[in-house]
Motif scaffolding. Structure first.
Motif, short mmCIF file in Angstrom:
data_model
loop_
_atom_site.label_atom_id
_atom_site.label_comp_id
_atom_site.label_asym_id
_atom_site.label_seq_id
_atom_site.Cartn_x
_atom_site.Cartn_y
_atom_site.Cartn_z
N ALA A 102 54.59 135.65 4.76
CA ALA A 102 54.27 134.95 3.51
C ALA A 102 55.46 134.17 2.99
CB ALA A 102 53.79 135.95 2.47
N THR A 103 56.64 134.75 3.11
CA THR A 103 57.85 134.07 2.66
C THR A 103 58.12 132.82 3.49
OG1 THR A 103 58.81 136.17 1.95
CG2 THR A 103 60.32 134.31 2.26
N ILE A 104 57.96 132.93 4.81
CA ILE A 104 58.18 131.78 5.69
C ILE A 104 57.21 130.65 5.35
CG2 ILE A 104 58.01 130.98 8.08
CD1 ILE A 104 59.02 133.73 8.95
N ILE A 105 55.95 131.00 5.13
CA ILE A 105 54.94 129.99 4.81
C ILE A 105 55.24 129.32 3.48
CG2 ILE A 105 52.51 129.67 4.21
CD1 ILE A 105 51.80 131.70 6.33
N LEU A 106 55.63 130.10 2.47
CA LEU A 106 55.94 129.52 1.17
C LEU A 106 57.16 128.61 1.25
CD1 LEU A 106 55.35 132.47 -1.34
CD2 LEU A 106 54.04 130.35 -1.14
N VAL A 107 58.18 129.04 1.98
CA VAL A 107 59.39 128.22 2.11
C VAL A 107 59.08 126.93 2.87
CG1 VAL A 107 61.67 128.09 3.16
CG2 VAL A 107 60.99 130.14 1.94
N ALA A 108 58.35 127.04 3.98
CA ALA A 108 58.06 125.87 4.82
C ALA A 108 57.04 124.94 4.20
CB ALA A 108 57.58 126.33 6.20
N SER A 109 56.11 125.47 3.41
CA SER A 109 55.01 124.66 2.90
C SER A 109 55.16 124.24 1.45
CB SER A 109 53.69 125.44 3.04
OG SER A 109 53.47 125.81 4.38
N VAL A 110 56.02 124.91 0.69
CA VAL A 110 56.19 124.58 -0.73
C VAL A 110 57.63 124.19 -1.04
CG1 VAL A 110 55.96 125.42 -3.10
CG2 VAL A 110 54.29 126.13 -1.36
N VAL A 111 58.58 125.07 -0.72
CA VAL A 111 59.97 124.83 -1.09
C VAL A 111 60.56 123.63 -0.35
CG1 VAL A 111 62.28 125.82 -1.16
CG2 VAL A 111 60.30 127.26 -1.65
N ILE A 112 60.42 123.61 0.98
CA ILE A 112 61.02 122.53 1.77
C ILE A 112 60.39 121.17 1.46
CG2 ILE A 112 61.26 121.63 4.13
CD1 ILE A 112 61.87 124.42 5.06
N PRO A 113 59.05 121.05 1.40
CA PRO A 113 58.48 119.72 1.05
C PRO A 113 58.94 119.21 -0.31
CG PRO A 113 56.79 121.10 2.03
CD PRO A 113 57.97 121.99 1.80
N LEU A 114 58.97 120.10 -1.33
CA LEU A 114 59.42 119.66 -2.65
C LEU A 114 60.90 119.27 -2.62
CD1 LEU A 114 57.64 122.24 -5.01
CD2 LEU A 114 57.07 119.83 -4.66
N ALA A 115 61.70 120.04 -1.89
CA ALA A 115 63.11 119.70 -1.76
C ALA A 115 63.30 118.36 -1.06
CB ALA A 115 63.84 120.81 -1.00
N LYS A 116 62.47 118.07 -0.06
CA LYS A 116 62.56 116.80 0.64
C LYS A 116 62.20 115.64 -0.29
CE LYS A 116 61.03 116.14 4.72
NZ LYS A 116 60.13 116.09 5.89
N PHE A 117 61.16 115.81 -1.09
CA PHE A 117 60.78 114.76 -2.03
C PHE A 117 61.94 114.46 -2.99
CE2 PHE A 117 56.23 115.94 -1.15
CZ PHE A 117 55.85 114.69 -0.70
N MET A 118 62.55 115.52 -3.53
CA MET A 118 63.65 115.32 -4.48
C MET A 118 64.88 114.73 -3.80
SD MET A 118 63.39 118.64 -7.02
CE MET A 118 63.41 119.87 -5.71
N ALA A 119 65.16 115.17 -2.57
CA ALA A 119 66.34 114.67 -1.86
C ALA A 119 66.20 113.19 -1.52
CB ALA A 119 66.58 115.49 -0.60
N ILE A 120 65.03 112.80 -1.02
CA ILE A 120 64.81 111.39 -0.67
C ILE A 120 64.87 110.51 -1.90
CG2 ILE A 120 63.13 109.75 0.26
CD1 ILE A 120 62.13 111.98 2.10
N ALA A 121 64.26 110.97 -3.00
CA ALA A 121 64.31 110.20 -4.25
C ALA A 121 65.74 110.07 -4.76
CB ALA A 121 63.43 110.87 -5.31
#
Length: 216
Positions: A102-121
């Motif tokens: 569950a932790t891996i899925i949350l990190v890969a599907s929620v934390v990382i995508p949101l972090a990528k959006f913020m980093a690219i912006a």
């Protein structure tokens, strides 16, 4: 790392009068139009890079919303049909004791995508004005965003594996939900957005005085 109040003496390829091919990295004298090694067009700076970055970033963000609202996984048994979103499926795994998965899925599907959006912006904004974050740190951030892009599809892989393993005719079946398509599109567009970013623009502000933008 840069020291506050000091600007390191960085000599760029533009200062040396050379330009590198974006495909094969061969260095040529400035002004050359075509790389004779690989045949690709040589561009010193992609003037439309930020336009593509923001366009692809916005489409990726639009796809990410339904990816978290619609069900990612549909579990059908003889008695009922259960649909779970990304977060709902992770919570269900926690209830069954699979906290690590569950932790891996949350990190890969929620934390990382949101972090990528913020980093690219952040990177797209930082090349238009002077930033408190050093150029080396921004370059490292861009490389991290590029590197983790390949791991963003882990949730889709989990759904695909479970769908292929659990197909017991009328007794039980697991199928991907509508969110899987939107999630895949969101990952693809964010990867394209990161690739559209011309990281050489990070270093173009080194000779600009404080308070001036790259377009001045």
């Amino acid at each position: 790392m840069e020291i506050a109040g000091q600007t390191p003496d960085i000599i760029s390829a533009r200062d040396l009068g050379v330009v590198a091919c974006n495909r094969c990295a061969k260095v040529w004298p400035a002004g050359r139009q075509t790389c004779t090694r690989c045949g690709s067009t040589i561009i010193a700076r992609d003037t439309k890079s930020l336009q593509r970055v923001w366009a692809l970033w916005l489409v990726g963000l639009m796809c990410y919303v339904p990816a978290n609202v619609y069900p990612m996984l549909q579990t059908r048994t003889l008695l009922n049909v259960q649909e779970d979103t990304i977060v709902g499926g992770a919570i269900e795994l926690v209830h069954h004791g699979a906290i690590g998965i569950a932790t891996i899925i949350l990190v890969a599907s929620v934390v990382i995508p949101l972090a990528k959006f913020m980093a690219i912006a952040f990177l797209a904004i930082s090349v238009s004005r002077v930033s408190a974050v050093s150029k080396h740190q921004r370059q490292r951030l861009y490389e991290v965003v590029e590197y983790i892009g390949r791991w963003s599809m882990i949730d889709i892989f989990v759904v695909a594996i479970m769908s292929s393993l659990v197909q017991l005719n009328t007794l039980a079946a697991i199928n991907p939900g509508r969110a899987s398509l939107f999630f895949a599109l969101s990952v693809i567009f964010t990867m394209l957005s990161a690739q559209a970013f011309d990281s050489r623009m990070i270093w173009d502000l080194q000779s600009k005085p404080e308070g001036h933008s790259a377009n001045d």
